[in-house]
Write a protein that holds these residues in place. Structure first.
Motif, PDB file in Angstrom:
ATOM      1  N   ASN A  66       0.833  -1.210   0.000  1.00 17.63           N
ATOM      2  CA  ASN A  66       0.000   0.000   0.000  1.00 17.63           C
ATOM      3  C   ASN A  66       0.864   1.256   0.000  1.00 17.63           C
ATOM      4  N   ALA A  67       1.847   1.268  -0.883  1.00 19.71           N
ATOM      5  CA  ALA A  67       2.817   2.363  -0.922  1.00 19.71           C
ATOM      6  C   ALA A  67       2.199   3.640  -1.472  1.00 19.71           C
ATOM      7  N   VAL A  68       2.767   4.764  -1.061  1.00 17.06           N
ATOM      8  CA  VAL A  68       2.406   6.070  -1.598  1.00 17.06           C
ATOM      9  C   VAL A  68       3.477   6.452  -2.618  1.00 17.06           C
ATOM     10  N   ILE A  69       3.048   6.813  -3.825  1.00 10.60           N
ATOM     11  CA  ILE A  69       3.977   7.109  -4.907  1.00 10.60           C
ATOM     12  C   ILE A  69       3.834   8.570  -5.307  1.00 10.60           C
ATOM     13  N   PHE A  70       4.974   9.229  -5.496  1.00 14.54           N
ATOM     14  CA  PHE A  70       4.979  10.616  -5.946  1.00 14.54           C
ATOM     15  C   PHE A  70       5.830  10.748  -7.206  1.00 14.54           C
ATOM     16  N   SER A  71       5.376  11.586  -8.131  1.00 13.75           N
ATOM     17  CA  SER A  71       6.234  12.028  -9.232  1.00 13.75           C
ATOM     18  C   SER A  71       7.144  13.133  -8.702  1.00 13.75           C
ATOM     19  N   SER A  72       8.274  13.327  -9.350  1.00 17.31           N
ATOM     20  CA  SER A  72       9.215  14.358  -8.904  1.00 17.31           C
ATOM     21  C   SER A  72       8.581  15.742  -9.006  1.00 17.31           C
ATOM     22  N   ASN A  73       8.621  16.470  -7.899  1.00 18.85           N
ATOM     23  CA  ASN A  73       8.063  17.822  -7.832  1.00 18.85           C
ATOM     24  C   ASN A  73       9.229  18.788  -7.602  1.00 18.85           C
ATOM     25  N   TYR A  74      10.012  19.020  -8.649  1.00 20.13           N
ATOM     26  CA  TYR A  74      11.258  19.754  -8.494  1.00 20.13           C
ATOM     27  C   TYR A  74      11.079  21.196  -8.014  1.00 20.13           C
ATOM     28  N   PRO A  75      10.030  21.917  -8.430  1.00 16.16           N
ATOM     29  CA  PRO A  75       9.859  23.272  -7.870  1.00 16.16           C
ATOM     30  C   PRO A  75       9.729  23.265  -6.350  1.00 16.16           C
ATOM     31  N   LEU A  76       9.001  22.286  -5.813  1.00 14.56           N
ATOM     32  CA  LEU A  76       8.850  22.177  -4.360  1.00 14.56           C
ATOM     33  C   LEU A  76      10.187  21.854  -3.705  1.00 14.56           C
ATOM     34  N   TYR A  77      10.906  20.876  -4.251  1.00 17.21           N
ATOM     35  CA  TYR A  77      12.170  20.457  -3.644  1.00 17.21           C
ATOM     36  C   TYR A  77      13.207  21.580  -3.695  1.00 17.21           C
ATOM     37  N   ALA A  78      13.245  22.303  -4.822  1.00 17.64           N
ATOM     38  CA  ALA A  78      14.215  23.393  -4.951  1.00 17.64           C
ATOM     39  C   ALA A  78      13.913  24.511  -3.962  1.00 17.64           C
ATOM     40  N   ASP A  79      12.635  24.807  -3.759  1.00 22.09           N
ATOM     41  CA  ASP A  79      12.272  25.874  -2.826  1.00 22.09           C
ATOM     42  C   ASP A  79      12.610  25.480  -1.389  1.00 22.09           C
ATOM     43  N   MET A  80      12.338  24.241  -1.022  1.00 24.60           N
ATOM     44  CA  MET A  80      12.662  23.785   0.334  1.00 24.60           C
ATOM     45  C   MET A  80      14.178  23.743   0.533  1.00 24.60           C
ATOM     46  N   SER A  81      14.915  23.395  -0.528  1.00 24.90           N
ATOM     47  CA  SER A  81      16.374  23.398  -0.452  1.00 24.90           C
ATOM     48  C   SER A  81      16.886  24.809  -0.192  1.00 24.90           C
ATOM     49  N   ALA A  82      16.311  25.798  -0.890  1.00 31.08           N
ATOM     50  CA  ALA A  82      16.737  27.190  -0.694  1.00 31.08           C
ATOM     51  C   ALA A  82      16.472  27.641   0.739  1.00 31.08           C
ATOM     52  N   ARG A  83      15.355  27.214   1.305  1.00 32.76           N
ATOM     53  CA  ARG A  83      15.044  27.573   2.696  1.00 32.76           C
ATOM     54  C   ARG A  83      16.075  26.963   3.652  1.00 32.76           C
ATOM     55  N   LEU A  84      16.449  25.713   3.375  1.00 31.50           N
ATOM     56  CA  LEU A  84      17.465  25.077   4.216  1.00 31.50           C
ATOM     57  C   LEU A  84      18.789  25.831   4.135  1.00 31.50           C
ATOM     58  N   MET A  85      19.242  26.143   2.913  1.00 31.05           N
ATOM     59  CA  MET A  85      20.541  26.800   2.738  1.00 31.05           C
ATOM     60  C   MET A  85      20.545  28.176   3.395  1.00 31.05           C
ATOM     61  N   ASN A  86      19.443  28.896   3.299  1.00 32.45           N
ATOM     62  CA  ASN A  86      19.359  30.207   3.951  1.00 32.45           C
ATOM     63  C   ASN A  86      19.484  30.075   5.463  1.00 32.45           C
ATOM     64  N   ASN A  87      18.930  29.014   6.014  1.00 31.43           N
ATOM     65  CA  ASN A  87      19.047  28.791   7.452  1.00 31.43           C
ATOM     66  C   ASN A  87      20.466  28.397   7.838  1.00 31.43           C
ATOM     67  N   LEU A  88      21.096  27.526   7.053  1.00 37.19           N
ATOM     68  CA  LEU A  88      22.454  27.079   7.361  1.00 37.19           C
ATOM     69  C   LEU A  88      23.444  28.241   7.321  1.00 37.19           C
ATOM     70  N   ALA A  89      23.203  29.195   6.424  1.00 37.06           N
ATOM     71  CA  ALA A  89      24.128  30.319   6.279  1.00 37.06           C
ATOM     72  C   ALA A  89      24.228  31.153   7.549  1.00 37.06           C
ATOM     73  N   ARG A  90      23.268  31.029   8.439  1.00 30.50           N
ATOM     74  CA  ARG A  90      23.305  31.788   9.696  1.00 30.50           C
ATOM     75  C   ARG A  90      24.354  31.249  10.657  1.00 30.50           C
ATOM     76  N   TYR A  91      24.815  30.024  10.442  1.00 30.53           N
ATOM     77  CA  TYR A  91      25.668  29.358  11.422  1.00 30.53           C
ATOM     78  C   TYR A  91      27.111  29.183  10.948  1.00 30.53           C
ATOM     79  N   THR A  92      27.483  29.833   9.848  1.00 32.40           N
ATOM     80  CA  THR A  92      28.840  29.686   9.338  1.00 32.40           C
ATOM     81  C   THR A  92      29.249  30.950   8.605  1.00 32.40           C
ATOM     82  N   TYR A  93      30.540  31.166   8.490  1.00 29.93           N
ATOM     83  CA  TYR A  93      31.038  32.308   7.733  1.00 29.93           C
ATOM     84  C   TYR A  93      31.215  31.964   6.267  1.00 29.93           C
ATOM     85  N   THR A  94      31.214  30.669   5.896  1.00 31.99           N
ATOM     86  CA  THR A  94      31.310  30.239   4.504  1.00 31.99           C
ATOM     87  C   THR A  94      30.487  28.972   4.308  1.00 31.99           C
TER      88      THR A  94
END
Length: 417
Positions: A66-94
């Motif tokens: 009874n698996a749940v299957i998703f097609s690749s939703n690249y706009p969603l993944y790219a936006d969430m990735s950008a949010r992660l990177m913006n957060n990580l940038a707060r904790y490092t100088y590079t």
């Protein structure tokens, strides 16, 4: 010290974030045209679903669970990735973004930093700010940080810090050599023939032997496992070896016109990516692929690399070159399944060598490209595009299980009551 951070089961995590009722289910995300598995939940891994498994081969197993299957939703993944990177940038100088779901952080020059506390803070606050679960590995080199990350996942920990020789030795000694960053299949087979099964075995090899057997890349890895940094954090433009856009068709394509539209779209995508990172390309490759899994069809895998007269990143320049290359390799009578465009020879946009003896107007191309980008940002991507990309695309990819674009489309934003 460096930290390696990645999202746990990235694509699956992005889907579950907006559908929390799916936690604990067998979940897979499929590649372009719903072809093969590219992301799995831990539950999917437990029932034997492997990365790159073709969907039709695991369809029965997924149905039984009874698996749940998703097609690749690249706009969603790219936006969430950008949010992660913006957060990580707060904790490092590079910060170096390494891929859509992972990054390296420099931590070495932060004064009086308690690495354990710092890692715990990052993990906790990233979850609070983005909803994404991450794993953090910290070590004195990129390779050891990456190894710490994998070890942390195996130990089911949020983070692992390798800041002493004793901790490093304990992890390296039994770490499988095939899981070490930079050891591909060819190197793995070569090392296995020499009786090297773990990172500890590899580290005990003489440096001269490593360089002879694995060239300078293997030598650098060997040095990094001893805690001697051989990799540095670079800008995206400096480290880019190539930028590619490709896509399988939802049905076989047999006409040149349809494939021309696809190639022009990929050319525009590659050009946009180059402009976004303020770089240009000297070489452009166009390729075609038939379906290697269909033995009933004749096979044909042509490609052509063209050296452009001047480094470019404009849609017009790329489209002209790509159409010429496509028409040179096109052969009728084949069932084409995929095409793509790749840019190599990446150089910074400010270091373009022009020529006094041609009429190429570099500044005009740049102004036109900037105007197109501004209009597409204001009115939506694809509002202004080259006519050769076509209007009604018959070759769009198959996405039967596509989820909503919760963060990038107004009509898909979740409404609370």
């Amino acid at each position: 010290m460096f930290a390696h951070v990645d999202i746990n089961n990235c694509y699956v995590s992005c889907e579950v974030l907006f559908q929390p009722q799916l936690k604990g289910r067998v979940i897979v995300v499929l590649s372009n045209n719903d072809g093969c598995v590219i992301a799995r939940s831990n539950e999917a891994k437990a029932i034997g679903i492997k990365m790159a498994d073709a969907e039709f081969m695991v369809r029965k197993n997924l149905s039984e669970h009874n698996a749940v299957i998703f097609s690749s939703n690249y706009p969603l993944y790219a936006d969430m990735s950008a949010r992660l990177m913006n957060n990580l940038a707060r904790y490092t100088y590079t910060l170096m973004v390494y891929s859509i779901d992972e990054a390296f952080m420099a931590l070495g020059n932060i004064h009086s930093l308690n690495l354990e506390e710092h890692a715990a803070t990052i993990s906790r606050e990233v979850m609070q700010n983005t909803g994404l679960s991450i794993t953090i590995g910290i070590g004195p080199t990129f390779s050891l940080a990456k190894m710490a990350n994998k070890a942390a996942k195996r130990q089911k920990r949020d983070y692992l810090v390798l800041d002493t020789e004793e901790k490093i030795n304990a992890i390296v000694e039994d770490f499988p050599i095939e899981d070490v960053w930079g050891v591909g299949l060819a190197y793995f087979n070569k090392l296995l023939e020499s009786g090297i099964k773990t990172a500890g075995d590899f580290r005990r090899c003489k440096a001269d032997w490593v360089r002879q057997q694995m060239t300078v890349q293997g030598w650098r890895l060997h040095q990094e496992l001893w805690g001697k940094p051989c990799n540095v954090i670079r800008d995206v433009a400096e480290r880019s070896k190539g930028i590619e856009s490709s896509q399988s068709f939802n049905t076989y394509q047999t006409t040149l016109e349809a494939i021309e539209e696809a190639v022009c779209m990929h050319a525009a995508t590659v050009a946009l990516k180059l402009r976004q990172q303020n770089s240009m390309a000297l070489n452009i490759t166009v390729y075609l692929r038939t379906n290697k899994h269909n033995v009933k069809h004749d096979q044909y895998y042509p490609s052509l690399t063209v050296k452009v007269p001047f480094a470019a990143n404009s849609n017009h320049a790329f489209t002209r070159v790509c159409l010429q290359a496509l028409r040179a390799i096109w052969q009728p009578g084949f069932n084409y399944l995929k095409t793509g465009v790749r840019a190599t020879g990446i150089v910074p946009a400010g270091e373009v060598q022009c020529n006094l003896f041609t009429g190429y107007d570099h500044s005009r191309e740049q102004r036109l490209a900037s105007l197109i980008d501004e209009l597409n940002v204001r009115y939506g991507r694809g509002t202004v595009r080259i006519a050769a990309e076509g209007y009604e695309k018959k070759w769009v990819m198959k996405q039967e299980y596509l989820s909503q674009q919760y963060t990038t489309k107004w009509q898909d934003i979740i409404v609370t009551k």
